[in-house]
Design a protein around this motif. Structure first.
Motif, PDB file in Angstrom:
ATOM      1  N   GLY A  57       0.794  -1.224   0.000  1.00 25.87           N
ATOM      2  CA  GLY A  57       0.000   0.000   0.000  1.00 25.87           C
ATOM      3  C   GLY A  57       0.825   1.273   0.000  1.00 25.87           C
ATOM      4  N   VAL A  58       2.078   1.169  -0.419  1.00 27.59           N
ATOM      5  CA  VAL A  58       2.971   2.329  -0.456  1.00 27.59           C
ATOM      6  C   VAL A  58       3.229   2.709  -1.912  1.00 27.59           C
ATOM      7  N   GLN A  59       3.075   3.981  -2.219  1.00 25.56           N
ATOM      8  CA  GLN A  59       3.322   4.464  -3.575  1.00 25.56           C
ATOM      9  C   GLN A  59       4.738   5.025  -3.672  1.00 25.56           C
ATOM     10  N   VAL A  60       5.405   4.772  -4.802  1.00 24.38           N
ATOM     11  CA  VAL A  60       6.733   5.330  -5.045  1.00 24.38           C
ATOM     12  C   VAL A  60       6.606   6.488  -6.036  1.00 24.38           C
ATOM     13  N   ARG A  61       7.138   7.616  -5.653  1.00 21.28           N
ATOM     14  CA  ARG A  61       7.142   8.797  -6.539  1.00 21.28           C
ATOM     15  C   ARG A  61       8.585   9.093  -6.914  1.00 21.28           C
ATOM     16  N   TRP A  62       8.879   9.078  -8.208  1.00 16.94           N
ATOM     17  CA  TRP A  62      10.238   9.290  -8.707  1.00 16.94           C
ATOM     18  C   TRP A  62      10.401  10.735  -9.164  1.00 16.94           C
ATOM     19  N   VAL A  63      11.461  11.389  -8.691  1.00 17.89           N
ATOM     20  CA  VAL A  63      11.711  12.790  -9.019  1.00 17.89           C
ATOM     21  C   VAL A  63      13.095  12.900  -9.657  1.00 17.89           C
ATOM     22  N   GLU A  64      13.142  13.366 -10.901  1.00 22.76           N
ATOM     23  CA  GLU A  64      14.419  13.441 -11.623  1.00 22.76           C
ATOM     24  C   GLU A  64      15.173  14.723 -11.304  1.00 22.76           C
ATOM     25  N   PHE A  65      16.503  14.605 -11.193  1.00 19.70           N
ATOM     26  CA  PHE A  65      17.384  15.743 -10.954  1.00 19.70           C
ATOM     27  C   PHE A  65      18.551  15.684 -11.947  1.00 19.70           C
ATOM     28  N   PRO A  66      19.119  16.846 -12.313  1.00 26.28           N
ATOM     29  CA  PRO A  66      20.226  16.853 -13.267  1.00 26.28           C
ATOM     30  C   PRO A  66      21.549  16.395 -12.667  1.00 26.28           C
ATOM     31  N   ALA A  67      21.723  16.552 -11.337  1.00 23.89           N
ATOM     32  CA  ALA A  67      22.995  16.194 -10.713  1.00 23.89           C
ATOM     33  C   ALA A  67      22.809  16.021  -9.208  1.00 23.89           C
ATOM     34  N   GLY A  68      23.850  15.485  -8.568  1.00 25.15           N
ATOM     35  CA  GLY A  68      23.785  15.191  -7.152  1.00 25.15           C
ATOM     36  C   GLY A  68      23.537  16.393  -6.251  1.00 25.15           C
ATOM     37  N   PRO A  69      24.250  17.531  -6.440  1.00 20.53           N
ATOM     38  CA  PRO A  69      24.027  18.675  -5.561  1.00 20.53           C
ATOM     39  C   PRO A  69      22.572  19.148  -5.534  1.00 20.53           C
ATOM     40  N   GLN A  70      21.951  19.232  -6.705  1.00 20.98           N
ATOM     41  CA  GLN A  70      20.541  19.645  -6.750  1.00 20.98           C
ATOM     42  C   GLN A  70      19.642  18.611  -6.071  1.00 20.98           C
ATOM     43  N   MET A  71      19.996  17.342  -6.227  1.00 14.78           N
ATOM     44  CA  MET A  71      19.211  16.284  -5.610  1.00 14.78           C
ATOM     45  C   MET A  71      19.253  16.383  -4.085  1.00 14.78           C
ATOM     46  N   LEU A  72      20.437  16.655  -3.551  1.00 10.78           N
ATOM     47  CA  LEU A  72      20.566  16.734  -2.104  1.00 10.78           C
ATOM     48  C   LEU A  72      19.945  18.015  -1.548  1.00 10.78           C
ATOM     49  N   GLU A  73      19.848  19.041  -2.373  1.00 16.48           N
ATOM     50  CA  GLU A  73      19.085  20.219  -1.974  1.00 16.48           C
ATOM     51  C   GLU A  73      17.615  19.845  -1.842  1.00 16.48           C
ATOM     52  N   GLY A  74      17.138  19.012  -2.775  1.00 15.99           N
ATOM     53  CA  GLY A  74      15.767  18.515  -2.689  1.00 15.99           C
ATOM     54  C   GLY A  74      15.552  17.672  -1.447  1.00 15.99           C
ATOM     55  N   LEU A  75      16.550  16.873  -1.091  1.00 10.50           N
ATOM     56  CA  LEU A  75      16.476  16.062   0.123  1.00 10.50           C
ATOM     57  C   LEU A  75      16.395  16.961   1.351  1.00 10.50           C
ATOM     58  N   ASN A  76      17.163  18.043   1.325  1.00  9.85           N
ATOM     59  CA  ASN A  76      17.226  18.953   2.468  1.00  9.85           C
ATOM     60  C   ASN A  76      15.907  19.686   2.691  1.00  9.85           C
ATOM     61  N   VAL A  77      15.255  20.081   1.595  1.00  8.72           N
ATOM     62  CA  VAL A  77      14.005  20.843   1.744  1.00  8.72           C
ATOM     63  C   VAL A  77      12.783  19.943   1.852  1.00  8.72           C
ATOM     64  N   GLY A  78      12.988  18.632   1.725  1.00 12.50           N
ATOM     65  CA  GLY A  78      11.889  17.701   1.946  1.00 12.50           C
ATOM     66  C   GLY A  78      11.099  17.301   0.718  1.00 12.50           C
ATOM     67  N   SER A  79      11.572  17.661  -0.477  1.00 15.01           N
ATOM     68  CA  SER A  79      10.826  17.273  -1.679  1.00 15.01           C
ATOM     69  C   SER A  79      11.081  15.818  -2.055  1.00 15.01           C
ATOM     70  N   ILE A  80      12.173  15.233  -1.543  1.00  8.53           N
ATOM     71  CA  ILE A  80      12.426  13.802  -1.702  1.00  8.53           C
ATOM     72  C   ILE A  80      12.890  13.231  -0.362  1.00  8.53           C
ATOM     73  N   ASP A  81      12.791  11.907  -0.246  1.00  8.70           N
ATOM     74  CA  ASP A  81      13.170  11.214   0.988  1.00  8.70           C
ATOM     75  C   ASP A  81      14.482  10.461   0.848  1.00  8.70           C
ATOM     76  N   LEU A  82      14.783   9.999  -0.369  1.00 12.08           N
ATOM     77  CA  LEU A  82      15.942   9.143  -0.613  1.00 12.08           C
ATOM     78  C   LEU A  82      16.670   9.595  -1.873  1.00 12.08           C
ATOM     79  N   ALA A  83      17.980   9.338  -1.907  1.00 18.50           N
ATOM     80  CA  ALA A  83      18.784   9.743  -3.062  1.00 18.50           C
ATOM     81  C   ALA A  83      20.022   8.875  -3.150  1.00 18.50           C
ATOM     82  N   ALA A  84      20.655   8.891  -4.316  1.00 19.81           N
ATOM     83  CA  ALA A  84      21.947   8.226  -4.511  1.00 19.81           C
ATOM     84  C   ALA A  84      22.847   9.197  -5.249  1.00 19.81           C
ATOM     85  N   THR A  85      24.012   9.492  -4.665  1.00 16.52           N
ATOM     86  CA  THR A  85      24.971  10.392  -5.310  1.00 16.52           C
ATOM     87  C   THR A  85      26.377   9.835  -5.109  1.00 16.52           C
TER      88      THR A  85
END
Length: 315
Positions: A57-85
């Protein structure tokens, strides 16, 4: 009869107490950041994680980023929960006070990043980079490779002129000769070797380990530790599959990135996949990276990498 009634009532009460607790251990949605060329893209397009979580019953939402720094900014502000860099972005994110945790890491991949020059370049060694213009993505893994390579050759970061460009712009600059060298990672490395006949001057072997790190926001990891662990386990299972099926893996990542399958086959041949839990040794290597960036002024503050540690046993 009375005992049966008491037992039944106790069971009802226990169920009422534990069901909300169990429900609270799983989020309704897991938001995962990915880049077109990294392991989460492979996980996305294979669909195994979506299928597994759907059963729960868990949905996965995938959010694309151009690079790691932007992705981790998204992690910091709460727009994503998990990342790989790669190695460097988490250190920069910690310097910016991002509250992240390291869940695990890939095997070392030192052959997947390198300093390259045009085939007919007079540059034959890292020492020859003195006074040259070198393209790279600032704050990325290759930034650390360049620093380490220069130091081993008896040079400092001030001995070259860094030209900070994202991969697409750096590729164009390399092609037209406006930079003397380029520090880049796969699959872009494999592409420029194949299509522009770029020549490697130095890869990361013997210099830096070059890991992919699997990261989560601390808030998510501590609220849903079993979910975070499930994702890490799925990455491990996916890695086993990818290592055993390199052609199919290349086909999937070719579709994700638009790069031809032979480019990916070349990259995957030097790219072992894997997902391992963090160890003190890997944290120590990551601290060395962070200290080096602080030493040369690219990080404005000292980073304590171990402050982002997290135990999967905290459940």
């Amino acid at each position: 009869m009375k005992n049966y009634l008491v037992s039944g009532l106790a069971a009802v009460i226990l169920t009422a107490i534990t069901q909300p607790a169990l429900a609270a251990e799983q989020p309704e949605t897991v938001n995962i950041g990915y880049q077109k060329a990294n392991i989460f893209a492979l996980l996305k397009y294979r669909g195994t994680l979506d299928d597994e979580f759907k059963k729960q019953g868990v949905q996965v939402r995938w959010v694309e980023f151009p690079a790691g720094p932007q992705m981790l900014e998204g992690l910091n502000v709460g727009s994503i929960d998990l990342a790989a860099t790669g190695d460097a972005p988490p250190a920069f994110a910690q310097a910016a006070r991002a509250d992240l945790v390291y869940l695990g890491h890939s095997p070392a991949n030192p052959k997947t990043e390198a300093i390259v020059v045009p085939q007919d370049s007079a540059i034959k060694s890292v020492a020859d980079l003195k006074g040259k213009r070198v393209a790279l993505n600032k704050g990325s893994d290759v930034n650390y490779l360049l620093i380490a390579a220069l130091e081993k050759a008896g040079l400092s970061y001030k001995d070259i002129t860094p030209v900070y460009l994202p991969p697409a712009d750096a590729r164009a600059a390399f092609q037209r000769g406006s930079v003397d060298a380029w520090v880049i990672w796969d699959p872009y490395l494999a592409e420029v070797e194949t299509n522009a006949k770029a020549r490697q001057v130095q890869n990361a072997e013997g210099l830096v380990p070059h890991y992919t790190f699997y990261l989560a926001s601390r808030k998510f990891a501590e609220a849903y530790p079993q979910t975070a662990e499930k994702v890490l386990n799925e990455l491990g299972a996916l890695s086993e599959w990818a290592n055993q099926n390199p052609d199919e893996t290349a086909k999937i990542l070719s579709g994700s990135t638009g790069l031809p399958q032979p480019i990916w086959q070349r990259a995957i041949a030097r790219m072992p996949f894997g997902a391992q839990r963090m160890t003190p040794g890997v944290f120590k290597q990551q601290q060395t990276l962070a200290d080096k960036f602080s030493q040369i002024g690219l990080l404005p503050v000292k980073v304590e990498v171990s402050s982002a540690s997290w135990s999967l046993d905290k459940k």
